[in-house]
Design an enzyme around this catalytic site. Sequence first.
Site, PDB file in Angstrom:
ATOM      1  N   HIS A 132       0.836  -1.201   0.000  1.00  0.00           N
ATOM      2  CA  HIS A 132       0.000   0.000   0.000  1.00  0.00           C
ATOM      3  C   HIS A 132       0.873   1.254   0.000  1.00  0.00           C
ATOM      4  O   HIS A 132       0.623   2.204  -0.752  1.00  0.00           O
ATOM      5  CB  HIS A 132      -0.900  -0.036   1.233  1.00  0.00           C
ATOM      6  N   GLU A 133       1.913   1.263   0.828  1.00  0.00           N
ATOM      7  CA  GLU A 133       2.791   2.433   0.896  1.00  0.00           C
ATOM      8  C   GLU A 133       3.589   2.597  -0.400  1.00  0.00           C
ATOM      9  O   GLU A 133       3.821   3.722  -0.861  1.00  0.00           O
ATOM     10  CB  GLU A 133       3.737   2.307   2.096  1.00  0.00           C
ATOM     11  N   HIS A 136       1.510   4.438  -2.871  1.00  0.00           N
ATOM     12  CA  HIS A 136       1.499   5.893  -2.669  1.00  0.00           C
ATOM     13  C   HIS A 136       2.697   6.539  -3.361  1.00  0.00           C
ATOM     14  O   HIS A 136       2.588   7.605  -3.964  1.00  0.00           O
ATOM     15  CB  HIS A 136       1.545   6.220  -1.175  1.00  0.00           C
ATOM     16  N   GLU A 198      -6.371   6.697  -1.438  1.00  0.00           N
ATOM     17  CA  GLU A 198      -6.401   5.477  -0.636  1.00  0.00           C
ATOM     18  C   GLU A 198      -7.014   4.324  -1.414  1.00  0.00           C
ATOM     19  O   GLU A 198      -6.546   3.189  -1.350  1.00  0.00           O
ATOM     20  CB  GLU A 198      -7.193   5.723   0.653  1.00  0.00           C
ATOM     21  N   ASP A 202      -5.039   0.945  -2.280  1.00  0.00           N
ATOM     22  CA  ASP A 202      -5.553  -0.379  -1.915  1.00  0.00           C
ATOM     23  C   ASP A 202      -5.548  -1.308  -3.124  1.00  0.00           C
ATOM     24  O   ASP A 202      -5.106  -2.461  -3.049  1.00  0.00           O
ATOM     25  CB  ASP A 202      -6.979  -0.270  -1.368  1.00  0.00           C
TER      26      ASP A 202
END
EC number: 3.4.-.-
Length: 479
Positions: A132-133, A136, A198, A202
């Site tokens: 997930h990070e 980003h 987000e 995901d």
Amino acid sequence: MTVLKQLLGIGVLFAASLSLADSSPSSQLPDLGDVTASRYSAQQEYDLGRMWLKMFRSSAKTIDDPLMQDYIESLLYRLASNSELKDRRLETVVVNNATINAFAVPGGVIGVHSGLFLNTDNESQLAGVLAHEIAHISQRHFTRSLDNSAQSTIPTLAGLLAGIVLAATAGADAGIAAITATQAAALDSQLRFSRQNEQEADRLGMETLSKAGMDPNGIPAMFENMGKNLRYARSKPPEFLLTHPLTESRISDSKNRARQYTRNVYVDNLNFQLMKMRATLFHSSNPEDLLKNWTAHTGSNGEAYRYGVVIALIKLKRWEEAEDKLSELLNNDINRIAYRIAQADILIGKKEYDSAIEILKKQLVITPNNHPYTMKLAEALEGANRFQEADLLLSKQSQSRPNDPHLWYELAEIRGLAGNIFGVHHARAEYFILVGQFDRAKQQLRYAHERTGNHHIEQSRIRQRLKDIADMEETLEQL
């Protein structure tokens, strides 16, 4: 307001995004635009991230465990190679904090709280957080958010940095409250875009897990763990959690997405369970109780618990018992790094340095330049008073890991014992640079310069390093 200051503000805004931000289920993801379209270059993001990391290290406690660091780095690079991330110059920091948290900063900096090991059940859950990070970073959500909110007031660097440092030192609630105080005015205008980010993170995180041969259900399972953690919290969540809830809809949406992937049988990575044991012992104030509980364990992950017994005995300096318990693990898996490191720890504890050195050198033939083996070999060489050998070993390792502050710290200590005073000042300078203490770094370089004599090449290198620090300080002044 400078470019770097704006970027750093947005980067920290997303620091706790995995556990705090909301997303709504949707069969059609929003179009967030061209990933490459931004006012800020990838190099600016990279420079920002490295400067931010120096500032962070100067304030937050980190864990200097080569085994845990090596495991996290290996997992991150496995995930990154199966993601959309183009620039894979990643930098990892393991934060000494028992809370559930991870953060990503522009330019490839990923932080992991040691509490993630305590609150994840398997590697796919931990990998879900990291994937997930990575999403980003790969989608440049930080600078794209800044582009999107060009007319908004960007929070100050000081307040945001204080918030993430508080989250790493005093706990997540305190850190989130500090962040909220500086960004409340800008929060509402950025919330919608954050939710879209987000949702995208995901989705891409699950794709990364699947491509890496890991379970996409790791993400919804981790969300459920976080939800339980919030429900069992004794105090009312801070305002930031109320405006960015981890909702049932987000958990449901992630479960629905995970079901779209082919169902497979996933075998958990034993190394994850071993690191979980190390983290549990690290955060325990009573290793005797852990030893008792782990010895009595009869459930799943039996091998990991047997390893836990070994490292608890090592912590208690019960060398003979630890050696006896470790022998069974080594008989079944003689080349597993964690077991060989434990064996070396026992031999060093018994002051059998030559035996430890022999074992570690043989393992380095099998896995050249392995970082945990290298650091443990340096420790054994130090115990045997073979300081020059340890100096040469760590000096070579510093060439492949120039951004590792723990390595430079240990190298400075070894060089002091070896009588290499010039080298001590050089290693200390590099350490202080990496932890953001520029004045102390300059002082060490001046000490080193006094010892160069007529070595013009060394003098030139020192002058260049002093110039590098001056450039860093100038950048910092602009933040």
